[in-house]
Design a protein around this motif. Structure first.
Motif, PDB file in Angstrom:
ATOM      1  N   PRO A 111       0.816  -1.225   0.000  1.00  0.00           N
ATOM      2  CA  PRO A 111       0.000   0.000   0.000  1.00  0.00           C
ATOM      3  C   PRO A 111       0.847   1.272   0.000  1.00  0.00           C
ATOM      4  CG  PRO A 111      -0.932  -1.614   1.501  1.00  0.00           C
ATOM      5  CD  PRO A 111       0.407  -2.150   1.073  1.00  0.00           C
ATOM      6  N   ALA A 112       1.946   1.253   0.765  1.00  0.00           N
ATOM      7  CA  ALA A 112       2.809   2.438   0.802  1.00  0.00           C
ATOM      8  C   ALA A 112       3.505   2.642  -0.534  1.00  0.00           C
ATOM      9  CB  ALA A 112       3.840   2.292   1.925  1.00  0.00           C
ATOM     10  N   ALA A 113       3.982   1.562  -1.129  1.00  0.00           N
ATOM     11  CA  ALA A 113       4.660   1.666  -2.424  1.00  0.00           C
ATOM     12  C   ALA A 113       3.689   2.103  -3.510  1.00  0.00           C
ATOM     13  CB  ALA A 113       5.292   0.328  -2.775  1.00  0.00           C
ATOM     14  N   LYS A 114       2.465   1.605  -3.459  1.00  0.00           N
ATOM     15  CA  LYS A 114       1.463   1.961  -4.466  1.00  0.00           C
ATOM     16  C   LYS A 114       1.074   3.434  -4.352  1.00  0.00           C
ATOM     17  CE  LYS A 114      -2.945   0.440  -6.420  1.00  0.00           C
ATOM     18  NZ  LYS A 114      -4.069  -0.522  -6.309  1.00  0.00           N
ATOM     19  N   ALA A 115       1.089   3.952  -3.112  1.00  0.00           N
ATOM     20  CA  ALA A 115       0.792   5.371  -2.933  1.00  0.00           C
ATOM     21  C   ALA A 115       1.888   6.229  -3.565  1.00  0.00           C
ATOM     22  CB  ALA A 115       0.671   5.691  -1.445  1.00  0.00           C
ATOM     23  N   LEU A 116       3.126   5.738  -3.525  1.00  0.00           N
ATOM     24  CA  LEU A 116       4.236   6.447  -4.164  1.00  0.00           C
ATOM     25  C   LEU A 116       4.214   6.295  -5.674  1.00  0.00           C
ATOM     26  CD1 LEU A 116       7.121   5.338  -1.749  1.00  0.00           C
ATOM     27  CD2 LEU A 116       6.192   7.667  -1.952  1.00  0.00           C
ATOM     28  N   ASN A 117       3.811   5.100  -6.116  1.00  0.00           N
ATOM     29  CA  ASN A 117       3.902   4.763  -7.541  1.00  0.00           C
ATOM     30  C   ASN A 117       2.764   3.811  -7.887  1.00  0.00           C
ATOM     31  OD1 ASN A 117       4.550   3.820 -10.086  1.00  0.00           O
ATOM     32  ND2 ASN A 117       6.647   3.233  -9.579  1.00  0.00           N
ATOM     33  N   PRO A 118       1.644   4.327  -8.364  1.00  0.00           N
ATOM     34  CA  PRO A 118       0.478   3.480  -8.650  1.00  0.00           C
ATOM     35  C   PRO A 118       0.741   2.375  -9.669  1.00  0.00           C
ATOM     36  CG  PRO A 118      -0.123   5.800  -8.661  1.00  0.00           C
ATOM     37  CD  PRO A 118       1.371   5.746  -8.623  1.00  0.00           C
ATOM     38  N   GLU A 119       1.799   2.506 -10.464  1.00  0.00           N
ATOM     39  CA  GLU A 119       2.106   1.524 -11.497  1.00  0.00           C
ATOM     40  C   GLU A 119       3.101   0.460 -11.033  1.00  0.00           C
ATOM     41  OE1 GLU A 119       0.975   1.864 -15.153  1.00  0.00           O
ATOM     42  OE2 GLU A 119      -0.526   2.680 -13.783  1.00  0.00           O
ATOM     43  N   ILE A 120       3.461   0.460  -9.772  1.00  0.00           N
ATOM     44  CA  ILE A 120       4.522  -0.427  -9.304  1.00  0.00           C
ATOM     45  C   ILE A 120       4.094  -1.892  -9.352  1.00  0.00           C
ATOM     46  CG2 ILE A 120       3.894  -0.437  -6.834  1.00  0.00           C
ATOM     47  CD1 ILE A 120       7.476  -0.090  -8.116  1.00  0.00           C
ATOM     48  N   ILE A 121       4.989  -2.747  -9.825  1.00  0.00           N
ATOM     49  CA  ILE A 121       4.835  -4.204  -9.711  1.00  0.00           C
ATOM     50  C   ILE A 121       5.608  -4.606  -8.466  1.00  0.00           C
ATOM     51  CG2 ILE A 121       5.223  -6.434 -10.806  1.00  0.00           C
ATOM     52  CD1 ILE A 121       3.264  -4.579 -12.326  1.00  0.00           C
ATOM     53  N   TYR A 122       4.911  -5.077  -7.474  1.00  0.00           N
ATOM     54  CA  TYR A 122       5.495  -5.334  -6.154  1.00  0.00           C
ATOM     55  C   TYR A 122       5.505  -6.845  -5.915  1.00  0.00           C
ATOM     56  CZ  TYR A 122       6.284  -4.340  -1.121  1.00  0.00           C
ATOM     57  OH  TYR A 122       6.798  -4.247   0.144  1.00  0.00           O
ATOM     58  N   CYS A 123       6.706  -7.423  -5.779  1.00  0.00           N
ATOM     59  CA  CYS A 123       6.826  -8.876  -5.605  1.00  0.00           C
ATOM     60  C   CYS A 123       7.452  -9.195  -4.260  1.00  0.00           C
ATOM     61  CB  CYS A 123       7.678  -9.465  -6.728  1.00  0.00           C
ATOM     62  SG  CYS A 123       7.858 -11.263  -6.637  1.00  0.00           S
ATOM     63  N   SER A 124       6.698  -9.906  -3.417  1.00  0.00           N
ATOM     64  CA  SER A 124       7.182 -10.360  -2.121  1.00  0.00           C
ATOM     65  C   SER A 124       7.459 -11.854  -2.177  1.00  0.00           C
ATOM     66  CB  SER A 124       6.152 -10.078  -1.025  1.00  0.00           C
ATOM     67  OG  SER A 124       6.049  -8.694  -0.763  1.00  0.00           O
ATOM     68  N   VAL A 125       8.649 -12.248  -1.748  1.00  0.00           N
ATOM     69  CA  VAL A 125       9.043 -13.650  -1.699  1.00  0.00           C
ATOM     70  C   VAL A 125       9.244 -14.027  -0.236  1.00  0.00           C
ATOM     71  CG1 VAL A 125      10.787 -15.348  -2.362  1.00  0.00           C
ATOM     72  CG2 VAL A 125      10.173 -13.510  -3.949  1.00  0.00           C
ATOM     73  N   SER A 126       8.592 -15.105   0.182  1.00  0.00           N
ATOM     74  CA  SER A 126       8.727 -15.558   1.570  1.00  0.00           C
ATOM     75  C   SER A 126       8.574 -17.069   1.622  1.00  0.00           C
ATOM     76  CB  SER A 126       7.680 -14.883   2.467  1.00  0.00           C
ATOM     77  OG  SER A 126       6.367 -15.254   2.063  1.00  0.00           O
ATOM     78  N   GLY A 127       8.717 -17.634   2.811  1.00  0.00           N
ATOM     79  CA  GLY A 127       8.642 -19.080   2.932  1.00  0.00           C
ATOM     80  C   GLY A 127       7.262 -19.644   2.668  1.00  0.00           C
ATOM     81  N   TYR A 128       6.243 -19.034   3.299  1.00  0.00           N
ATOM     82  CA  TYR A 128       4.902 -19.602   3.224  1.00  0.00           C
ATOM     83  C   TYR A 128       3.851 -18.584   2.788  1.00  0.00           C
ATOM     84  CZ  TYR A 128       7.235 -23.366   5.645  1.00  0.00           C
ATOM     85  OH  TYR A 128       8.111 -24.370   5.978  1.00  0.00           O
ATOM     86  N   GLY A 129       4.296 -17.457   2.251  1.00  0.00           N
ATOM     87  CA  GLY A 129       3.365 -16.494   1.685  1.00  0.00           C
ATOM     88  C   GLY A 129       2.889 -15.446   2.678  1.00  0.00           C
TER      89      GLY A 129
END
Length: 401
Positions: A111-129
């Protein structure tokens, strides 16, 4: 010709293997990758391995960070956190692999990144999501997910203890999954606009990778048996045999026509009249007898002779090589699998090779010839880019770094 991702900028907050391997694949296709590292030591992978002469530029680090740009930022410091926000504002993709919740506490979640850049592709990598579950906050690294996903249960002979795959396969396949998802999201954004949140779980990616083992259980309710070196088909002619020089060969004869070709090549067409070997079901029932008979034949030639002659006859066969032999395999010249780069300050040679993405393209393709960055090497360049881009607007600011 320009590479496919030439104008794409990745804000890479990831570390160690899964995330950096994803951004490495994107870098190979031309993307600019800004690697945000913690001050002082940077990415822990800079120090992987036992030889302290490579500290700061460990071989494992070199392999997945060539051509990236490094800036060291203390994300708990408000001024440096603001620099991170500016990078996000001017990037196409944000990639992170902190444990769930960590990046939100820093104020850099989707949400914070999208407020800065509405076009951002945001990818989170973690163990179990990132979804709410009892496992979400569990720590996870490669060998842990190899265990929890069932991967360790599949290797080895039936009575062997669980066996770890001998390289970080989960990290690597998760990185490939993340890179694939990012490219898909970029294509969707190009067609219809708008950003995207991508949630990549190491566990999920591993089950997808293990489709050939998982789906048979989902369909039949029966788990696969461990079969050692016998291939997925279960055929005794898909296994390991010893040659006259003590080297091993892997045979992959799984179809009836291949079995006929094998017996002709070995000079034992008479075995085709043996009811024990008449069809795949009978061969499975009499696997030990067939294996023993074949083992005696394979002891009459060297492994390289068997590999060369049978492969030439269209019979699936390969000599078992170690990594040092595979890295010098006769197949490699012309395939651009190994990419030479110069890395200053290495103890033995400053000219080394890294591994490419694993495919070729006719128009353009994966390629890089730049070294991995020293920690914080590109701070001035990145800050200059940020300052210069303020007057150019967001779209143009993604060019020229």
């Amino acid at each position: 010709m320009a590479q496919t991702l030439k104008d794409i900028v990745i804000a890479d907050f990831s570390h160690v293997m899964a995330g950096p391997f994803a951004s490495h694949l994107l870098r190979l296709m031309g993307a600019t990758v800004i690697k945000i590292e913690e001050p002082a030591r940077g990415d822990a992978m800079r120090y992987y391995g036992e030889d302290r002469n490579y500290d700061g530029m460990a071989p494992a680090f070199i392999g997945v960070n060539a051509g990236k740009k490094s800036i060291a930022l203390d994300l708990k410091d408000p001024e440096q956190l603001d620099i991170a926000r500016q990078i996000i504002e001017r990037s196409d993709v944000l990639l992170e692999n902190f444990r769930p919740g960590v990046i939100a506490r820093l104020g850099l979640d989707y949400p914070a990144a999208k407020a800065l850049n509405p076009e951002i592709i945001y990818c989170s990598v973690s163990g179990y999501g990132q979804t709410d579950s009892a496992q979400r906050d569990w720590p996870a690294i490669d060998n842990i997910v190899q265990a929890t996903s069932g991967m360790m249960s599949l290797g080895g002979e039936p009575d062997d203890p669980p066996v770890r795959v001998g390289f970080p396969v989960v990290d690597t396949l998760t990185g490939q999954t993340a890179a694939f998802a990012i490219v898909a999201a970029l294509l969707r954004r190009e067609r219809s606009g708008g950003g995207e949140f991508i949630d990549v779980a190491m566990f999920d990616a591993t089950l997808a990778f293990m489709t050939s083992a998982v789906v048979p259980f989902l369909v039949t309710g029966k788990a696969l048996r461990r079969t050692g070196n016998i291939g997925y088909s279960g055929q005794p002619t898909s296994g390991i045999f010893e040659a006259s020089d003590g080297r091993k060969i892997s045979l992959g004869v799984v179809q009836q026509r291949q079995f006929v070709s094998l017996l002709k090549h070995l000079g034992h067409e008479d075995w085709l009249d043996d009811p024990r070997f008449a069809d795949p079901d009978q061969r499975r029932k009499h696997a030990s007898e067939l294996h023993d008979a074949l083992a005696e034949v394979f002891k009459t030639r060297t492994a390289l002779e068997w590999e060369t002659e049978m492969s030439g006859d269209g019979i699936p066969c390969g000599m078992v090589r170690d990594v040092s032999e595979a890295a010098q395999f006769a197949h490699l010249p012309g395939r651009k699998v190994k990419l030479p780069i110069s890395v200053a300050g290495l103890p033995n040679s400053e000219t080394v090779e890294i591994v490419n993405a694993g495919f070729l393209m006719s128009e353009d393709g994966p390629m890089i010839n730049e070294p991995p960055p020293r920690l914080d090497q590109h701070r001035d360049e990145i800050l200059e880019w940020l300052n210069g881009s303020r007057e150019q607007g967001l779209k143009n600011s993604r060019r020229g770094i």
